[in-house]
Design a protein around this motif. Sequence first.
Motif, PDB file in Angstrom:
ATOM      1  N   PRO A 114       0.886  -0.931   0.142  1.00 48.99           N
ATOM      2  CA  PRO A 114      -0.071  -0.304   0.352  1.00 48.99           C
ATOM      3  C   PRO A 114       0.715   0.947  -0.116  1.00 48.99           C
ATOM      4  CG  PRO A 114      -0.441  -1.469   1.605  1.00 48.99           C
ATOM      5  CD  PRO A 114       0.581  -2.334   1.443  1.00 48.99           C
ATOM      6  N   ILE A 115       1.623   1.357   1.017  1.00 52.90           N
ATOM      7  CA  ILE A 115       2.582   2.650   0.614  1.00 52.90           C
ATOM      8  C   ILE A 115       3.834   2.947  -0.891  1.00 52.90           C
ATOM      9  CG2 ILE A 115       4.599   3.557   1.735  1.00 52.90           C
ATOM     10  CD1 ILE A 115       4.498   1.979   4.317  1.00 52.90           C
ATOM     11  N   ALA A 116       3.957   1.321  -1.266  1.00 53.89           N
ATOM     12  CA  ALA A 116       4.540   2.504  -2.820  1.00 53.89           C
ATOM     13  C   ALA A 116       3.098   2.993  -3.469  1.00 53.89           C
ATOM     14  CB  ALA A 116       5.180   0.364  -3.017  1.00 53.89           C
ATOM     15  N   LEU A 117       1.985   1.921  -3.385  1.00 56.10           N
ATOM     16  CA  LEU A 117       1.000   2.165  -3.925  1.00 56.10           C
ATOM     17  C   LEU A 117       0.857   3.510  -4.136  1.00 56.10           C
ATOM     18  CD1 LEU A 117      -1.046  -0.461  -4.315  1.00 56.10           C
ATOM     19  CD2 LEU A 117       0.446  -0.309  -6.122  1.00 56.10           C
ATOM     20  N   LEU A 118       0.576   4.404  -2.618  1.00 50.01           N
ATOM     21  CA  LEU A 118       0.781   5.254  -2.647  1.00 50.01           C
ATOM     22  C   LEU A 118       1.930   6.238  -3.324  1.00 50.01           C
ATOM     23  CD1 LEU A 118      -0.880   7.124  -0.969  1.00 50.01           C
ATOM     24  CD2 LEU A 118       0.619   7.144   1.236  1.00 50.01           C
ATOM     25  N   ASN A 119       2.698   5.678  -3.142  1.00 48.85           N
ATOM     26  CA  ASN A 119       4.269   6.790  -3.318  1.00 48.85           C
ATOM     27  C   ASN A 119       3.655   7.206  -5.598  1.00 48.85           C
ATOM     28  OD1 ASN A 119       5.115   7.614  -0.928  1.00 48.85           O
ATOM     29  ND2 ASN A 119       6.274   5.858  -1.322  1.00 48.85           N
ATOM     30  N   LEU A 120       3.509   5.661  -5.948  1.00 49.18           N
ATOM     31  CA  LEU A 120       3.455   5.794  -6.824  1.00 49.18           C
ATOM     32  C   LEU A 120       2.287   7.200  -7.444  1.00 49.18           C
ATOM     33  CD1 LEU A 120       4.113   4.987  -9.497  1.00 49.18           C
ATOM     34  CD2 LEU A 120       2.522   2.731  -9.570  1.00 49.18           C
ATOM     35  N   THR A 121       1.234   7.200  -6.843  1.00 45.35           N
ATOM     36  CA  THR A 121      -0.259   7.082  -7.418  1.00 45.35           C
ATOM     37  C   THR A 121      -0.184   9.416  -6.884  1.00 45.35           C
ATOM     38  OG1 THR A 121      -0.877   7.084  -5.392  1.00 45.35           O
ATOM     39  CG2 THR A 121      -1.821   5.627  -7.293  1.00 45.35           C
ATOM     40  N   HIS A 122       0.919   9.617  -5.863  1.00 41.35           N
ATOM     41  CA  HIS A 122       1.454  11.089  -5.528  1.00 41.35           C
ATOM     42  C   HIS A 122       2.704  11.490  -6.605  1.00 41.35           C
ATOM     43  CE1 HIS A 122       0.363  10.769  -1.286  1.00 41.35           C
ATOM     44  NE2 HIS A 122      -0.765  10.895  -1.873  1.00 41.35           N
ATOM     45  N   ALA A 123       3.218  10.545  -7.253  1.00 43.55           N
ATOM     46  CA  ALA A 123       4.177  10.503  -7.630  1.00 43.55           C
ATOM     47  C   ALA A 123       4.041  11.158  -8.910  1.00 43.55           C
ATOM     48  CB  ALA A 123       5.439   9.081  -8.453  1.00 43.55           C
ATOM     49  N   LEU A 312     -10.714   3.405  -1.003  1.00 34.31           N
ATOM     50  CA  LEU A 312     -10.802   4.067  -1.801  1.00 34.31           C
ATOM     51  C   LEU A 312     -10.066   3.443  -3.597  1.00 34.31           C
ATOM     52  CD1 LEU A 312     -11.705   7.956  -0.486  1.00 34.31           C
ATOM     53  CD2 LEU A 312     -13.270   6.287  -0.311  1.00 34.31           C
ATOM     54  N   VAL A 313      -8.896   3.849  -3.705  1.00 33.40           N
ATOM     55  CA  VAL A 313      -8.504   3.536  -5.565  1.00 33.40           C
ATOM     56  C   VAL A 313      -9.399   2.273  -5.412  1.00 33.40           C
ATOM     57  CG1 VAL A 313      -6.574   3.217  -6.285  1.00 33.40           C
ATOM     58  CG2 VAL A 313      -6.981   4.960  -4.739  1.00 33.40           C
ATOM     59  N   PRO A 314      -9.562   1.312  -4.805  1.00 33.21           N
ATOM     60  CA  PRO A 314     -10.258   0.231  -5.910  1.00 33.21           C
ATOM     61  C   PRO A 314     -11.534   0.424  -6.025  1.00 33.21           C
ATOM     62  CG  PRO A 314      -8.623  -1.023  -3.949  1.00 33.21           C
ATOM     63  CD  PRO A 314      -8.527   0.253  -3.535  1.00 33.21           C
ATOM     64  N   ALA A 315     -12.210   0.987  -4.783  1.00 27.92           N
ATOM     65  CA  ALA A 315     -12.897   1.049  -5.279  1.00 27.92           C
ATOM     66  C   ALA A 315     -13.466   1.664  -6.047  1.00 27.92           C
ATOM     67  CB  ALA A 315     -14.210   1.459  -3.587  1.00 27.92           C
ATOM     68  N   ALA A 316     -12.933   2.910  -6.951  1.00 30.11           N
ATOM     69  CA  ALA A 316     -12.939   4.327  -7.848  1.00 30.11           C
ATOM     70  C   ALA A 316     -13.362   3.617  -8.548  1.00 30.11           C
ATOM     71  CB  ALA A 316     -12.327   5.394  -7.178  1.00 30.11           C
ATOM     72  N   LEU A 317     -11.444   2.341  -8.864  1.00 30.65           N
ATOM     73  CA  LEU A 317     -11.332   2.562 -10.337  1.00 30.65           C
ATOM     74  C   LEU A 317     -12.903   1.191 -10.810  1.00 30.65           C
ATOM     75  CD1 LEU A 317      -7.921   1.168  -9.901  1.00 30.65           C
ATOM     76  CD2 LEU A 317      -8.389   3.036 -11.129  1.00 30.65           C
ATOM     77  N   ILE A 318     -13.324   0.475  -9.253  1.00 35.88           N
ATOM     78  CA  ILE A 318     -14.266  -0.595  -9.586  1.00 35.88           C
ATOM     79  C   ILE A 318     -15.351   0.188 -10.476  1.00 35.88           C
ATOM     80  CG2 ILE A 318     -15.731  -2.550  -8.974  1.00 35.88           C
ATOM     81  CD1 ILE A 318     -13.231  -3.261  -6.988  1.00 35.88           C
ATOM     82  N   ILE A 319     -15.494   1.159  -9.819  1.00 39.42           N
ATOM     83  CA  ILE A 319     -16.813   2.566  -9.676  1.00 39.42           C
ATOM     84  C   ILE A 319     -16.359   2.764 -11.381  1.00 39.42           C
ATOM     85  CG2 ILE A 319     -18.610   4.682  -9.319  1.00 39.42           C
ATOM     86  CD1 ILE A 319     -18.612   3.059  -6.652  1.00 39.42           C
ATOM     87  N   PHE A 320     -15.532   3.167 -11.992  1.00 33.20           N
ATOM     88  CA  PHE A 320     -15.235   4.285 -13.108  1.00 33.20           C
ATOM     89  C   PHE A 320     -15.711   3.129 -14.310  1.00 33.20           C
ATOM     90  CE2 PHE A 320     -12.340   5.783 -16.043  1.00 33.20           C
ATOM     91  CZ  PHE A 320     -12.895   6.789 -16.099  1.00 33.20           C
ATOM     92  N   TYR A 321     -14.795   2.156 -13.998  1.00 38.95           N
ATOM     93  CA  TYR A 321     -14.800   1.139 -15.570  1.00 38.95           C
ATOM     94  C   TYR A 321     -16.066   0.559 -15.728  1.00 38.95           C
ATOM     95  CZ  TYR A 321     -10.210   2.738 -16.150  1.00 38.95           C
ATOM     96  OH  TYR A 321      -8.922   3.094 -16.829  1.00 38.95           O
ATOM     97  N   LEU A 474      -6.458  10.752  -9.665  1.00 41.48           N
ATOM     98  CA  LEU A 474      -5.460  11.259  -8.932  1.00 41.48           C
ATOM     99  C   LEU A 474      -5.694  12.994  -8.685  1.00 41.48           C
ATOM    100  CD1 LEU A 474      -3.284  10.445 -12.072  1.00 41.48           C
ATOM    101  CD2 LEU A 474      -3.117   9.711  -9.646  1.00 41.48           C
ATOM    102  N   SER A 475      -6.779  13.772  -9.147  1.00 40.86           N
ATOM    103  CA  SER A 475      -7.099  15.432  -9.129  1.00 40.86           C
ATOM    104  C   SER A 475      -7.911  14.991  -7.508  1.00 40.86           C
ATOM    105  CB  SER A 475      -7.656  15.672  -9.738  1.00 40.86           C
ATOM    106  OG  SER A 475      -9.190  15.248 -10.043  1.00 40.86           O
ATOM    107  N   GLY A 476      -8.583  13.952  -6.906  1.00 36.80           N
ATOM    108  CA  GLY A 476      -8.686  13.665  -6.065  1.00 36.80           C
ATOM    109  C   GLY A 476      -8.212  13.646  -4.958  1.00 36.80           C
ATOM    110  N   LEU A 477      -7.135  12.441  -5.267  1.00 34.87           N
ATOM    111  CA  LEU A 477      -6.032  12.431  -4.047  1.00 34.87           C
ATOM    112  C   LEU A 477      -5.201  13.673  -4.010  1.00 34.87           C
ATOM    113  CD1 LEU A 477      -5.100   8.906  -5.418  1.00 34.87           C
ATOM    114  CD2 LEU A 477      -6.700   9.609  -3.254  1.00 34.87           C
ATOM    115  N   LEU A 478      -5.255  14.089  -4.926  1.00 30.25           N
ATOM    116  CA  LEU A 478      -4.364  16.170  -4.412  1.00 30.25           C
ATOM    117  C   LEU A 478      -5.546  16.694  -3.889  1.00 30.25           C
ATOM    118  CD1 LEU A 478      -1.660  16.954  -5.292  1.00 30.25           C
ATOM    119  CD2 LEU A 478      -2.602  18.412  -7.629  1.00 30.25           C
ATOM    120  N   MET A 479      -6.231  16.579  -4.524  1.00 30.19           N
ATOM    121  CA  MET A 479      -7.323  17.697  -3.025  1.00 30.19           C
ATOM    122  C   MET A 479      -6.853  17.246  -2.287  1.00 30.19           C
ATOM    123  SD  MET A 479     -11.282  19.059  -5.191  1.00 30.19           S
ATOM    124  CE  MET A 479     -10.181  18.961  -6.250  1.00 30.19           C
ATOM    125  N   ALA A 480      -7.413  16.490  -1.652  1.00 33.61           N
ATOM    126  CA  ALA A 480      -8.119  15.500  -0.390  1.00 33.61           C
ATOM    127  C   ALA A 480      -6.159  16.027   0.487  1.00 33.61           C
ATOM    128  CB  ALA A 480      -7.766  14.138  -0.288  1.00 33.61           C
TER     129      ALA A 480
END
Length: 801
Positions: A114-123, A312-321, A474-480
């Motif tokens: 989870p830490i690596a995925l969080l860093n990846l999305t932040h990058a 949130l991230v897996p749920a958001a991806l599932i709902i979006f696609y 990505l914008s939602g994570l940055l906005m959070a």
Amino acid sequence: PASWRRLRLMPGGAEAGGLAPLAEPLLASRDGEMDVLPASNIRSAAGAGVLREQGSRLNSLQLDSQSDVAVEIVGGEEHAAGGASVSSDARGCCSSRWGLLTFDMAAAAARALPIALLNLTHAYSFAQLVCVDTPLEPTLVAAMHLTGLVVMQARLSSSSAVPRYAIATCDITIAMLCRQMVAGIYKHLRFNSPLMGSASHLEAEARATSLFAILLASFSQGALYWVTGYVRAAELVLFLPYPVLAGLLAVVGGMATAGAASVASGSAVTDLDSLNSALSESGPQLAAAAGLAGLSLVISSRLHFLSAFVLLVPAALIIFYAAAGFNGMSLDHLTKRGWLFPAEAGVPLLSYVHPLLSIGGLRHVSFRAIAAGLNDSIAASITTLAALMLKVIALESAAGAYLDSDAEMRVVGSAAMLGSLAGGVAAHPSPECVGVLKQARVTNHKVGLAALLLTCGVLLGGPPLMNVLPRPLLSGLLMAHGFELCKVWAWDARRWIDTRGLAVLLLVLTAAILFGQTTAVFLAALATVAVSTLRTSRANALKYHLTGRSCHSLASRPLHVQAFLRRHGAAIHLVGLEGFLFGGTVSRLARYVFRASERNDRAMRFVILDVQAAHGLEPSAGTLLRRLRRQLGARGITLLVAAASAHMEAGLCCHDRTSRPPPAGKPPAAAAPGAAVADAPAPRAGPMRTCFYRSAEEALEFCEDSLLALGSPEKTRRSPLAAVGGASPVAGRVLAGAPPDSAPVAAGCEATPPADAPSRAGSSGDASIGDDPRAACDAERPIGAPHGAGPGEVAGEVAGG
């Protein structure tokens, strides 16, 4: 295993009690032993730790997250088990060294994922923020963020004081710094495009200058971090006024929120007009991003930010696609509608070329464009430095261990410089991950290494994950992230500050909204100076004020001399100073001392300034103290300075007759009864110089000797230093045991009163020395000391401060 010979269990666990009856017969059959370790031999964090014992052959043992049992093995093949609550399959896997290593690395990888995925999305989100409204490639900037992240994680895992909790993450303040530099460079070059040649040349120059500026910003920040740690100023941020600091970080949160809106809409949002345009063109994307940020904020407040990310991230991806598939939308259609980023190729590490080499060196770099946005960059750099200081301090608090903040700043600074030389963007340690690691009972740095390997795997493969991540995600994570900063430093801060501090906070926020971050930082600096000056003006330099009645030197004196000093103790005033001596505080002190001299005009003869607790002197304070010395000298009062440092002596003597401070005054040697005081040495300080002494004790002893030489202060008003240098008709009679107004007598204990003077033995109160001539026979016995006490011994009452 058959190789185990000794088993040692941690106390306080239910598993230990269940394992002991089973292990004891097996160990007894092998001539082994088992005992329970004392708690003092275990270094643990939250119930888990590494077992260490001096002088024994000991492995580095890691406790399982559900176990309270640690095992030490001596003899045979080295094995270690991480707990009794592990299943039988896990015990079988841990029966060998490689099995245990595999099991631990698998557990560390599960915690690090989870830490690596969080860093990846932040990058990815920070790269989109840096490149918004510019043709710069976000995948390249994301690869630079990941490169700096790898270097920072490797450095923290090897050199941090808390390597098991040191997790590197991409930082929003660094991203905002890079964003301002890139935006300023493109704005400058586009404004001067008629002078720069063709569009292709302008594009190449803007790209090269932007990439170089990002690396330069990372290297400069690393150097700033290292210098801050080198000069031991890592905790300087704690001395800033809280409203000013809260305002600066709240400004960063507001800028991150505006940047998130830019990422969601694809165009820069800098004012109300651009915000209205973004709402009209990308309203659904902004609404989805704001909803995701709000949910993340709610879940983070109840659980943890990492838990919010995992939920949130897996749920958001599932709902979006799922919604896109239900409506029959392809990836190209989603990209055209602004729900996905434009497709870009990945940037794997094996094909990743250093940015300086990819832009053809420095020949295309416009240093004039970099200098054009230097003001905004300096303002953002100051905020980034303050944010890192707070993170290092928070890391120590969260880890619950002693942490040298200055050394940690040097570690982060060196890693940032190395990362920039490798082509990466600086990263920061994350104190937010400490809570998660402590809950998981992490006892070593394997989680950090696992996160490092996972990040390297992303760079090695270079998958274009950015192409499948929706803009609102990505914008939602940055906005959070921006919402969290605004909530903590703007909304929650109102509870800890008063009305004046709230006004400063609102002033900084208003300046940032109307004029930008640079103006806000400038006003914050002015507010810091104003608040600090106001606090300093209210400081009190006076530590204590004593007279000779309540304190005296440790010198052994005859009884009648002690009685004389007690009676005329108001002639000596001992004033203690503390803190840094500013001009304002010394001005109030000078008025206080001068008023005291007016109230005790007939009695005061000496004023001793004890500056042992003072750690500095401002030049204006030195001028005021020299003026006080002259004013007191005009009234026949001598000003002496005790326990002054060399710097303070130089400040007090810079306008004396000689530029070199005079040597410390040496108190007169103890004279025998009846000896001439003219032979006593005087301090080497003239009327225009200040008398310095190594300690308040020496100064007090000199004043007492001078007072004895002068006699009663009410009868003599001559300059004390002048009297010490010459013969005094009173001195011989005082030291001989005779009254000051009697005729001179010979030295010794045979002094007798005049025939017509009745003896007043046994009188007390206002009796002066010499009232009882027989007191001279006890000349060698101090007050409260036995008759056997000889000269030079310290005895009697010594009243301290």
